[in-house]
Design a protein around this motif. Structure first.
Motif, PDB file in Angstrom:
ATOM      1  N   GLN A 124      44.113  36.770  45.702  1.00  0.00           N
ATOM      2  CA  GLN A 124      42.823  37.252  45.197  1.00  0.00           C
ATOM      3  C   GLN A 124      41.794  37.380  46.316  1.00  0.00           C
ATOM      4  O   GLN A 124      40.930  38.258  46.274  1.00  0.00           O
ATOM      5  CB  GLN A 124      42.303  36.326  44.102  1.00  0.00           C
ATOM      6  N   ALA A 125      41.910  36.526  47.325  1.00  0.00           N
ATOM      7  CA  ALA A 125      40.954  36.578  48.436  1.00  0.00           C
ATOM      8  C   ALA A 125      41.139  37.840  49.277  1.00  0.00           C
ATOM      9  O   ALA A 125      40.163  38.386  49.798  1.00  0.00           O
ATOM     10  CB  ALA A 125      41.104  35.340  49.317  1.00  0.00           C
TER      11      ALA A 125
ATOM     12  N   LYS B  85      55.068  33.181  40.330  1.00  0.00           N
ATOM     13  CA  LYS B  85      55.720  33.597  39.089  1.00  0.00           C
ATOM     14  C   LYS B  85      55.537  32.477  38.077  1.00  0.00           C
ATOM     15  O   LYS B  85      55.926  31.338  38.334  1.00  0.00           O
ATOM     16  CB  LYS B  85      57.211  33.835  39.315  1.00  0.00           C
ATOM     17  N   ASN B  86      54.933  32.806  36.960  1.00  0.00           N
ATOM     18  CA  ASN B  86      54.719  31.824  35.904  1.00  0.00           C
ATOM     19  C   ASN B  86      55.581  32.178  34.700  1.00  0.00           C
ATOM     20  O   ASN B  86      55.732  33.353  34.365  1.00  0.00           O
ATOM     21  CB  ASN B  86      53.250  31.794  35.469  1.00  0.00           C
TER      22      ASN B  86
ATOM     23  N   LEU C 257      53.856  37.709  36.901  1.00  0.00           N
ATOM     24  CA  LEU C 257      53.371  37.732  38.288  1.00  0.00           C
ATOM     25  C   LEU C 257      51.859  37.538  38.297  1.00  0.00           C
ATOM     26  O   LEU C 257      51.119  38.304  37.685  1.00  0.00           O
ATOM     27  CB  LEU C 257      53.746  39.061  38.943  1.00  0.00           C
ATOM     28  N   ILE C 258      51.431  36.509  39.004  1.00  0.00           N
ATOM     29  CA  ILE C 258      50.019  36.121  39.041  1.00  0.00           C
ATOM     30  C   ILE C 258      49.581  36.027  40.501  1.00  0.00           C
ATOM     31  O   ILE C 258      50.263  35.383  41.305  1.00  0.00           O
ATOM     32  CB  ILE C 258      49.813  34.743  38.370  1.00  0.00           C
ATOM     33  N   PRO C 259      48.440  36.625  40.850  1.00  0.00           N
ATOM     34  CA  PRO C 259      47.953  36.442  42.224  1.00  0.00           C
ATOM     35  C   PRO C 259      47.444  35.016  42.417  1.00  0.00           C
ATOM     36  O   PRO C 259      46.838  34.438  41.514  1.00  0.00           O
ATOM     37  CB  PRO C 259      46.816  37.458  42.341  1.00  0.00           C
TER      38      PRO C 259
ATOM     39  N   CYS D 227      47.177  42.135  41.352  1.00  0.00           N
ATOM     40  CA  CYS D 227      45.784  41.704  41.186  1.00  0.00           C
ATOM     41  C   CYS D 227      45.090  42.511  40.091  1.00  0.00           C
ATOM     42  O   CYS D 227      44.265  41.972  39.347  1.00  0.00           O
ATOM     43  CB  CYS D 227      45.026  41.843  42.503  1.00  0.00           C
ATOM     44  N   GLU D 228      45.413  43.783  39.981  1.00  0.00           N
ATOM     45  CA  GLU D 228      44.800  44.642  38.969  1.00  0.00           C
ATOM     46  C   GLU D 228      45.378  44.391  37.569  1.00  0.00           C
ATOM     47  O   GLU D 228      44.720  44.666  36.571  1.00  0.00           O
ATOM     48  CB  GLU D 228      44.987  46.110  39.341  1.00  0.00           C
TER      49      GLU D 228
END
Length: 150
Positions: free
Chosen positions: A95-96, A76-77, A88-90, A40-41
């Protein structure tokens, strides 16, 4: 010699245990919250960088990342320029839950540093960063298959 590493280990295990208990209701276990926080960061980071950041081997990171993906916290995109690279994408779910993870982290820091003056806390951080830097050299050396001579 003082047993600083035992103290650091006890602190780390205590906080990890607390977090595992508190985050169980979100299906985050075995330190997965740490991976999710870093993703997330740093959205878009690759698995190898995450493993290096957390100081775990790639296999350990791969298992945690796979569980986070299965549970819908990350995806994973493909990289735009290199299809072999997975970013890696949240997800919205990841994110919630991130603000809760951040609040817990901030709270644990404040508990750990209660009774410390600002300058004491600053000194402690600088000293621990030096300890980490010293240990990282051995970590890199051993990670490459070498044996330490003690």
């Amino acid at each position: 010699m003082k047993e600083i590493l035992r103290e650091v280990g006890m602190i780390a295990r205590s906080l990890d245990s607390i977090s595992n208990i508190e985050f169980k209701q979100y299906d985050l276990t075995r330190g997965q919250y740490l991976y999710l926080m870093r993703i997330c960061e740093h959205p878009g980071m690759i698995q190898e960088k995450l493993a290096e950041m957390i100081k775990v081997d790639r296999t350990t990171a791969a298992r945690a990342i796979q569980k986070l993906e299965i549970n819908g916290f990350i995806e994973k995109n493909e990289d735009r320029h290199n299809k072999k690279i997975k970013r890696l994408i949240p997800t919205d779910k990841g994110q919630a839950v991130y603000p809760l993870l951040k609040r817990e982290n901030d709270y644990s820091n404040s508990v750990a540093l209660s009774g410390f003056s600002g300058s004491e806390a600053e000194t402690l951080v600088k000293l621990l960063q030096r300890v980490r830097s010293n240990v990282e050299k051995d970590w890199e050396y051993v990670k490459k298959g070498n044996k330490r001579d003690y």
